[in-house]
Write an enzyme that holds these catalytic residues in place. Structure first.
Site, PDB file in Angstrom:
ATOM      1  N   LYS A  83       0.850  -1.197   0.000  1.00 43.04           N
ATOM      2  CA  LYS A  83       0.000   0.000   0.000  1.00 43.04           C
ATOM      3  C   LYS A  83       0.879   1.237   0.000  1.00 43.04           C
ATOM      4  O   LYS A  83       1.809   1.367   0.826  1.00 43.04           O
ATOM      5  CB  LYS A  83      -0.874  -0.038   1.251  1.00 43.04           C
ATOM      6  CG  LYS A  83      -2.226   0.617   1.105  1.00 43.04           C
ATOM      7  CD  LYS A  83      -3.076   0.279   2.329  1.00 43.04           C
ATOM      8  CE  LYS A  83      -4.360   1.048   2.347  1.00 43.04           C
ATOM      9  NZ  LYS A  83      -5.071   0.856   3.626  1.00 43.04           N
TER      10      LYS A  83
HETATM   11  O1  G3P Z   1      -7.646   1.763   5.486  1.00 46.46           O
HETATM   12  C1  G3P Z   1      -8.005   2.933   4.878  1.00 46.46           C
HETATM   13  C2  G3P Z   1      -9.362   3.468   5.261  1.00 46.46           C
HETATM   14  O2  G3P Z   1     -10.335   2.467   5.148  1.00 46.46           O
HETATM   15  C3  G3P Z   1      -9.396   4.212   6.553  1.00 46.46           C
HETATM   16  O3  G3P Z   1     -10.687   4.481   6.989  1.00 46.46           O
HETATM   17  O4  G3P Z   1     -12.202   5.060   8.863  1.00 46.46           O
HETATM   18  O5  G3P Z   1      -9.787   5.755   8.978  1.00 46.46           O
HETATM   19  O6  G3P Z   1     -11.368   6.862   7.386  1.00 46.46           O
HETATM   20  P1  G3P Z   1     -11.012   5.605   8.104  1.00 46.46           P
END
Ligand code: G3P
Length: 217
Positions: A83
Site C-alpha cells: 500500500k
Molecule cells: O484503510 C483505509 C481506510 O479504510 C481508513 O478508513 O475510517 O480511517 O477513514 P477511516
C-alpha cells in the site's frame, strides 16, 4: 464484488474469516498501531489466516525507500499487496514495484484525477476514502462512480477498492457504483447481516413451527 476487512486485529479477522465471505484484508499504520502488535508478526498471521490480498502500507516518504519497504513487505507472503500513498513519490514507487510484478494498492485517494494517475502508474487497486469525503461534506459515492466511468472508458484494469466505509449504506453505494471491492471495519461487516424484520420474521416462523410439535432432526 469482493469484501475485505479493514483491520489489523487478528481476533476480528479470525472471527469473520469463518463466514467464508472475507476476500481480503487491508491495514494501515493507524490500524497497526491500534492492534498493539509488532507489524511483521501481525502481518504474517493475517496472511496465514486469509488467502486473499492483504494490504500492508509503507511509511517512507521518498520513492526509493518506499520501494525497499515495499519489497520487504512483499517478502512476508505471496498475498501481500503493497500500500502506497497517492503522492508523486508514492506513484513513482508504484510504477517501480508494478514493473517488478508486485501488486500495489494506492491509498488516500480523494479525486478522480488522482485515481487516473494511480491507474497509469500500474496500481492493482485504488482506494478512494469515501467516508472521509462524506465527513468533509463531499460526495464519496459520486467519486466512486466517476472513477468507474474513467476506468471503463480507458480500459484500466486497476480495481476500485472503496475504503473509509462507515456503514452498510456505504457498502450499498460502493456496490451500485460498480466498485470491485469494499473494505469494511469488522463492526460494519457484522451490520451487513442485520435487519430487524429478519429477526422478527424468524421469531414468528419458529413460534409457529413449535405449535406443530414436529422436529426436522
Ligand atoms: O484503510 C483505509 C481506510 O479504510 C481508513 O478508513 O475510517 O480511517 O477513514 P477511516
Amino acid at each position: 464484488m469482493k469484501l475485505f476487512l479493514d483491520t489489523a486485529d487478528i481476533a476480528e479477522i479470525r472471527t469473520w474469516a469463518e463466514t467464508g465471505l472475507v476476500d481480503g484484508v487491508t491495514t494501515n499504520p493507524s490500524l497497526v498501531a491500534k492492534s498493539g502488535r509488532p507489524f511483521f508478526e501481525a502481518l504474517k498471521e493475517i496472511c496465514d489466516t486469509v488467502a486473499g490480498p492483504i494490504s500492508a502500507e509503507v511509511v517512507a516518504l521518498d520513492a526509493a525507500t518506499m520501494v525497499v519497504e515495499g519489497r520487504k513487505l512483499s517478502d512476508v507472503a505471496d498475498n501481500v499487496v503493497v500500500k502506497l500513498p497517492l503522492t508523486v513519490e508514492g506513484l513513482k514507487a508504484c510504477r517501480a514495484l508494478a514493473d517488478d510484478s508486485i501488486a500495489c494498492n494506492v491509498t488516500l485517494c480523494f479525486s478522480a484525477a488522482q485515481a487516473l494517475l494511480a491507474a497509469k502508474a500500474g496500481a492493482a487497486y485504488i482506494s478512494p476514502f469515501i467516508g472521509r469525503l462524506d465527513d468533509a461534506g463531499h460526495d464519496g459515492a459520486a467519486l466512486l462512480g466517476e472513477i468507474r466511468e474513467i476506468y471503463d472508458i480507458y480500459g484500466f484494469s486497476t480495481e476500485i477498492l472503496a475504503a473509509s466505509i462507515r456503514s452498510p449504506l456505504h457498502v450499498r453505494d460502493a456496490a451500485l457504483a460498480g466498485a470491485d471491492c469494499a473494505t469494511l471495519p469488522a463492526k460494519v461487516f457484522g451490520q451487513l447481516y442485520q435487519h430487524p424484520l429478519t429477526d422478527k420474521g424468524l421469531a414468528a416462523f419458529l413460534a409457529d413451527w413449535k405449535t406443530t410439535g414436529q422436529t426436522i432432526v
